[in-house]
Structure formats: C-alpha cells, structure tokens
Write a protein that holds these residues in place. Structure first.
Motif, mmCIF file in Angstrom:
data_model
loop_
_atom_site.group_PDB
_atom_site.id
_atom_site.type_symbol
_atom_site.label_atom_id
_atom_site.label_comp_id
_atom_site.label_asym_id
_atom_site.label_seq_id
_atom_site.Cartn_x
_atom_site.Cartn_y
_atom_site.Cartn_z
ATOM 1 N N LEU A 68 0.806 -1.219 0.000
ATOM 2 C CA LEU A 68 0.000 0.000 0.000
ATOM 3 C C LEU A 68 0.843 1.276 0.000
ATOM 4 O O LEU A 68 0.496 2.249 -0.668
ATOM 5 C CB LEU A 68 -0.943 -0.008 1.206
ATOM 6 C CG LEU A 68 -2.046 -1.066 1.169
ATOM 7 C CD1 LEU A 68 -2.822 -1.063 2.471
ATOM 8 C CD2 LEU A 68 -2.976 -0.812 -0.010
ATOM 9 N N SER A 71 1.818 2.350 -3.263
ATOM 10 C CA SER A 71 0.699 2.764 -4.102
ATOM 11 C C SER A 71 0.327 4.225 -3.897
ATOM 12 O O SER A 71 -0.272 4.849 -4.775
ATOM 13 C CB SER A 71 -0.535 1.903 -3.805
ATOM 14 O OG SER A 71 -0.248 0.539 -3.902
ATOM 15 N N ARG A 74 1.598 7.020 -6.537
ATOM 16 C CA ARG A 74 0.931 7.021 -7.836
ATOM 17 C C ARG A 74 -0.514 7.498 -7.739
ATOM 18 O O ARG A 74 -0.974 8.309 -8.549
ATOM 19 C CB ARG A 74 0.964 5.626 -8.462
ATOM 20 C CG ARG A 74 0.215 5.585 -9.792
ATOM 21 C CD ARG A 74 0.229 4.221 -10.433
ATOM 22 N NE ARG A 74 -0.480 4.261 -11.709
ATOM 23 C CZ ARG A 74 -1.777 4.016 -11.852
ATOM 24 N NH1 ARG A 74 -2.507 3.701 -10.801
ATOM 25 N NH2 ARG A 74 -2.351 4.073 -13.031
ATOM 26 N N PHE A 75 -1.266 7.013 -6.745
ATOM 27 C CA PHE A 75 -2.677 7.362 -6.664
ATOM 28 C C PHE A 75 -2.887 8.819 -6.275
ATOM 29 O O PHE A 75 -3.790 9.485 -6.788
ATOM 30 C CB PHE A 75 -3.396 6.422 -5.690
ATOM 31 C CG PHE A 75 -3.787 5.118 -6.311
ATOM 32 C CD1 PHE A 75 -5.017 4.952 -6.911
ATOM 33 C CD2 PHE A 75 -2.900 4.052 -6.335
ATOM 34 C CE1 PHE A 75 -5.370 3.748 -7.508
ATOM 35 C CE2 PHE A 75 -3.239 2.849 -6.925
ATOM 36 C CZ PHE A 75 -4.483 2.691 -7.517
ATOM 37 N N GLN A 230 -8.820 -0.635 -4.947
ATOM 38 C CA GLN A 230 -8.044 -0.187 -6.113
ATOM 39 C C GLN A 230 -6.545 -0.278 -5.829
ATOM 40 O O GLN A 230 -5.772 -0.741 -6.666
ATOM 41 C CB GLN A 230 -8.406 1.257 -6.467
ATOM 42 C CG GLN A 230 -9.766 1.424 -7.104
ATOM 43 C CD GLN A 230 -10.064 2.886 -7.379
ATOM 44 O OE1 GLN A 230 -9.733 3.768 -6.585
ATOM 45 N NE2 GLN A 230 -10.689 3.149 -8.512
ATOM 46 N N MET A 231 -6.141 0.160 -4.661
ATOM 47 C CA MET A 231 -4.719 0.167 -4.328
ATOM 48 C C MET A 231 -4.183 -1.234 -4.093
ATOM 49 O O MET A 231 -3.030 -1.521 -4.411
ATOM 50 C CB MET A 231 -4.472 1.053 -3.112
ATOM 51 C CG MET A 231 -4.564 2.541 -3.447
ATOM 52 S SD MET A 231 -4.181 3.589 -2.034
ATOM 53 C CE MET A 231 -5.661 3.356 -1.052
ATOM 54 N N TYR A 234 -3.395 -2.693 -7.399
ATOM 55 C CA TYR A 234 -2.118 -2.158 -7.888
ATOM 56 C C TYR A 234 -0.958 -2.683 -7.045
ATOM 57 O O TYR A 234 0.097 -3.055 -7.560
ATOM 58 C CB TYR A 234 -2.154 -0.634 -7.820
ATOM 59 C CG TYR A 234 -0.828 0.045 -8.118
ATOM 60 C CD1 TYR A 234 -0.421 0.269 -9.429
ATOM 61 C CD2 TYR A 234 0.010 0.470 -7.084
ATOM 62 C CE1 TYR A 234 0.786 0.900 -9.697
ATOM 63 C CE2 TYR A 234 1.210 1.095 -7.347
ATOM 64 C CZ TYR A 234 1.596 1.311 -8.654
ATOM 65 O OH TYR A 234 2.783 1.934 -8.917
ATOM 66 N N GLY A 235 -1.181 -2.747 -5.713
ATOM 67 C CA GLY A 235 -0.087 -3.068 -4.814
ATOM 68 C C GLY A 235 0.231 -4.536 -4.697
ATOM 69 O O GLY A 235 1.253 -4.890 -4.113
ATOM 70 N N GLY A 373 1.603 2.350 -13.700
ATOM 71 C CA GLY A 373 0.768 1.309 -13.106
ATOM 72 C C GLY A 373 1.033 -0.081 -13.651
ATOM 73 O O GLY A 373 0.391 -1.048 -13.236
#
Length: 504
Positions: A68, A71, A74-75, A230-231, A234-235, A373
């Motif tokens: 996390l 992440s 980027r977010f 969402q994270m 990605y994470g 991403g």
C-alpha cells in the motif's frame, strides 16, 4: 513580475524535486558515514553486523504493508492531476488507518518466530545482543512503515523538497541520539536512536503533508473500501516483489552472518551502504519521475517513451564517472571506515559497486512501470532476484563463505535488473540504436582504464605517493572524458534556463 509559463513551472518542479532528492542523499550519506565511524570505533564491526542482520530479519514485518505504501505516490499524483484533491486525501487516510490496524495484529505474531531464528545465525555474545535488539527493531520498523505513507503522499504531491528536508532532519536526529546514547547503552542506544528518528518522521510527515494537501482531516478518520480495493489491485505486484526481496537483502545478511560471522556481516553492511548511498544520489533524481510519469499517463501518454530515452541518456553520462571514481578510491574508503586496508572489506565493496552499477540502468524502466501502473514486470524482476539469490547464496556460501554470498548477491541483482530493462524496451519498441550509447563510448573506455589502474595500485604497491599520484591522474582522465560528453552541454543548456526563466 515576469510571467511564468506552465511548461516552465512543470520543468522547474521536476528539476526541484530531483535536486531535493539529490541533496537529501548527499547529506544523508554524510550522516550515515559519521554514524558508521562512531559505531565501528565504539562497538566494532561485529556489533554493526548484529544490528544490521536483526533489522533485516525483522523487515519481514514489511509483508504486512500489502504494497500500500508504494501505491500512495501514484494514486495521489493521479487524483491531483484530474484534479480531485479530496480523493487524494482519502487515499492517504485509508492507507494509514489500514496499516495501523494490520500492523497492530501482525507485529506481535512475528516476534517469537524471529526470536527462535536468531540462534541459526549467531552464537554466544552476538546471539544475546541480537535477541535483546529484536523488540526495538520491530518497533522501529513499525514507525518507519507508518511514516512512509506520509512521505509517499508528499512525493505524490510533487513536494519532494519537503520530504527531503524532513528525512534529512530525521537522520540528523538519529545520528545525534546515537552519539549521545551509544557510549552508555551500546547497541540498545543505537536502537533507541532509530526509534526516535521514526517518531519524528511520523509526526513531521503528517504535519507537512496536511499543510500541502489541505483536504486531509486533522486526525485520519476517513476510510474507503473502494479506494483500498483499487490500491490493493495495484499493490499486489509490489507486495509479491516485497516477499521476493526478503530472499534478497535480509537473506543475504543472514547468510553472511551464518557463513562469514558477525564481522563479515558488518563489513557487508558498511560496504553495501557506501555503494547504495552513492547510487542513491543518482536514483534520487529518477525517483522524481514516478509522479511525473503518472501525470503524463493521464494527460500525454505519447510522451512517456521519449521521457525514458532521455532518462537513459543522462543516466549513462552520470553513472559511469561516479562509479568509476568510487571504485578507484575504494581503498581510501577502507582506511576511513576501518583505519586499515582490509582485503575482505575491499572485495565486498568491489562486488557491490559492480552489481549496483549494472542495476542502475534498470531504474528508468522500474520507475516508468511504477508511474504508469504496469508493475507486473517489476514483480518478475524481483522474483528473479530473490530466487537466484536464495539458491546461489546457500550453495556458494557453504563453499566460499562470505565471498560466495556476496557473489550470489551480485549475480541475482544483475539478472533481475537486466531482465527488467530488456522486457521494458521490448514492450516499448526501443532498441539500442535509440539510446545513443555510442555517445558514451570514450567515457566507458576511459572508465575501464581507470578501474584497471586503481585495482593495480591498491593491490601491487604500498607506496602512498605512487598510489595518490596514479589515482589523481586516473580521476582527472575520467572527469575530462565526462566533460567532453555531449550530454554535459545538453544538461547545462536545458536545466539552468528552467530556473532562470521561472525566477521572480
């Protein structure tokens, strides 16, 4: 007042972030150097090895991060680019609250497995020291992991200048506390100093981020399952990479202690950190690329590949002279840290220099993947490093001791790094001809010649005057070759006007 065009502001912000990262690394390297000198003179290399191994094994707690923290940058950058600052704030608070709860459960469960692992790495006094340090190491890592959320948030806001100043202040606090506490408390004093640094970074990070991202609550309280989901998506790749990295740096230190002893682990820690601090001066500038790539993906995705090619061009120009100079002056590093020319330390230092030099060229691909991403290949690269290091490290360590572990570490680092480079360039349709590597040909030849000369004088002569004369000549040749490199003029004509045009 002179009008400042948006494009100039963007360039200035990127350059300022890069320079802030570089300044942080320079000052941080100096502080770590002072710390190592103090610890080595007061406690010896073996004690430093015990602390580094305990801290590395305790870093298994980073698995509970769930990817996390990585992440957040980027977010936050993506939401600010849209612009949706309230959602960026929600990202930060969601990650903070999630990690706070997860770590409260995970860290106590980790203590006893690590406690019973340590006898396989140390014995006697070193084992007693390691076990006494373990709880402090876990608390220190907990603080560092929580504080990293706010540092990533500052990076996402493209305020790396604030983050750099805060981190340097924290390092200065730690060194000051260590110098004060170590004479009376030994290694426990070093542990308390690191805990003090973590507490400072936690509080200062939150205050600075809230000043920058004013949509944050006074006390983190907003949690979003949608943002967390969402994270996590990605994470997950970042976290798999984290698991594999447990087979890399912590395992290397553990194997170094097992097959070479605490002193060898201390030498490896010092040698590797010297190289990492030098490398970080270069990587720090590239790190400023992550939020910029995230912004380009949102606004101008067609520019990402050109950004990568420019990155490689500048990196080649900078990396060759920096690492060559570090290699040829490596004997001086040994004298400064140990007070003597130690063959084992020199070997570990040389292996680390070669491995991390090769790794540098994976940086642009790694950061481009983070910013866009597309982190799957980063994960594969880390898996490669972890597996190669785990298998080779055990095999070579049994046969050649600490030196075998060091060579397996280097082989794993190079294998994973270049897999990442080739995979990225193939996907992006970038061939060697696009990178203009021929511009660095003369610099590369000069660097290899200087390395050969440096190796010869440290190995074949004890005459200080001869050594100094050869190293000065070799250094001047490398600097002259770098001065003739076409990128030097390009950087001068592009970077300096950015600050002039954007000035008041």
């Amino acid at each position: 007042m002179k009008e400042v065009w948006p494009a100039v502001v963007e360039k200035r912000r990127l350059a300022s972030n890069a320079l802030a990262n570089i300044a942080q690394m320079i000052i941080g390297a100096a502080l770590v150097f002072v710390l190592y000198l103090h610890v080595n003179s007061r406690l010896g290399a073996g004690a430093l090895g015990v602390w580094s191994v305990v801290l590395a094994t305790a870093s298994a707690s980073r698995l509970s991060d769930l990817g996390l923290s990585a992440s957040v940058t980027r977010f936050v950058a993506s939401f600010l680019a849209r612009p949706e600052p309230a959602e960026a704030a929600r990202v930060v608070e969601t990650v903070f609250l999630t990690l706070l709860a997860v770590l409260a459960v995970f860290l106590p469960l980790l203590y006893y497995p690590l406690f019973w692992l340590l006898p396989h790495l140390f014995e006697g006094l070193h084992l007693e020291q390691a076990r006494s340090l373990l709880p402090y190491a876990l608390v220190s890592l907990w603080l560092a992991m929580i504080a990293a959320v706010f540092q990533s948030g500052l990076d996402g806001c493209q305020r790396m200048d604030l983050r750099a100043g805060m981190v340097v202040s924290g390092q200065g606090l730690m060194v000051g506390l260590a110098i004060w506490l170590i004479p009376e408390h030994g290694l426990i004093g070093l542990a308390w100093a690191q805990i003090g640094q973590g507490m400072f970074l936690l509080v200062a990070g939150w205050l600075l981020l809230r000043r920058t991202l004013q949509e944050l609550s006074w006390i983190p309280r907003r949690w979003s399952w949608r943002r967390l989901r969402q994270m996590l998506a990605y994470g997950v790749n970042v976290q798999i990479a984290g698991v594999c990295m447990l087979l890399f740096d912590p395992l290397t230190k553990a194997l170094m202690a097992r097959f070479g002893g605490a002193e060898a682990a201390g030498y490896f820690e010092m040698a590797n950190q010297v190289v990492l601090k030098v490398r970080s001066l270069i990587v720090a500038a590239n790190q400023a690329v992550v939020p910029k790539v995230a912004e380009l993906v949102e606004k101008s995705p067609e520019k990402v590949q050109g950004f990568y090619r420019q990155n490689i061009l500048v990196l080649t120009f900078v990396a060759i002279p920096v690492f060559v100079l570090l290699y040829i002056w490596s004997g001086g590093v040994s004298w400064l840290l140990l007070g003597r020319l130690d063959p084992q330390f020199l070997l570990l230092l040389h292996v680390s220099i070669g491995a991390w030099f090769a790794n540098l060229f994976a940086g642009p691909a790694y950061f481009a993947n983070l910013g866009s991403g597309q982190v799957g290949w980063n994960t594969i690269a880390h898996v490669t490093m972890g597996v190669v290091n785990g298998v080779l490290g055990w095999w070579l360590g049994q046969r050649f001791g600490a030196e075998g572990v060091a060579w397996s570490y280097a082989a794993a680092l190079v294998a994973g790094s270049w897999l990442l480079v080739f995979s990225y360039q193939r996907r992006a349709g970038i061939g060697l001809r696009h990178l203009r590597l021929e511009d660095s040909g003369w610099l590369a030849v000069t660097g290899l010649t200087a390395v050969a000369g440096g190796q010869l004088v440290w190995a074949e002569t004890d005459d200080a005057l001869v050594r100094f004369s050869v190293l000065i000549v070799a250094s001047l040749l490398v600097v002259a070759a770098a001065w003739r490199h076409p990128v030097r003029g390009l950087l001068w004509h592009r970077v300096v006007p950015v600050f002039r045009e954007a000035g008041p």
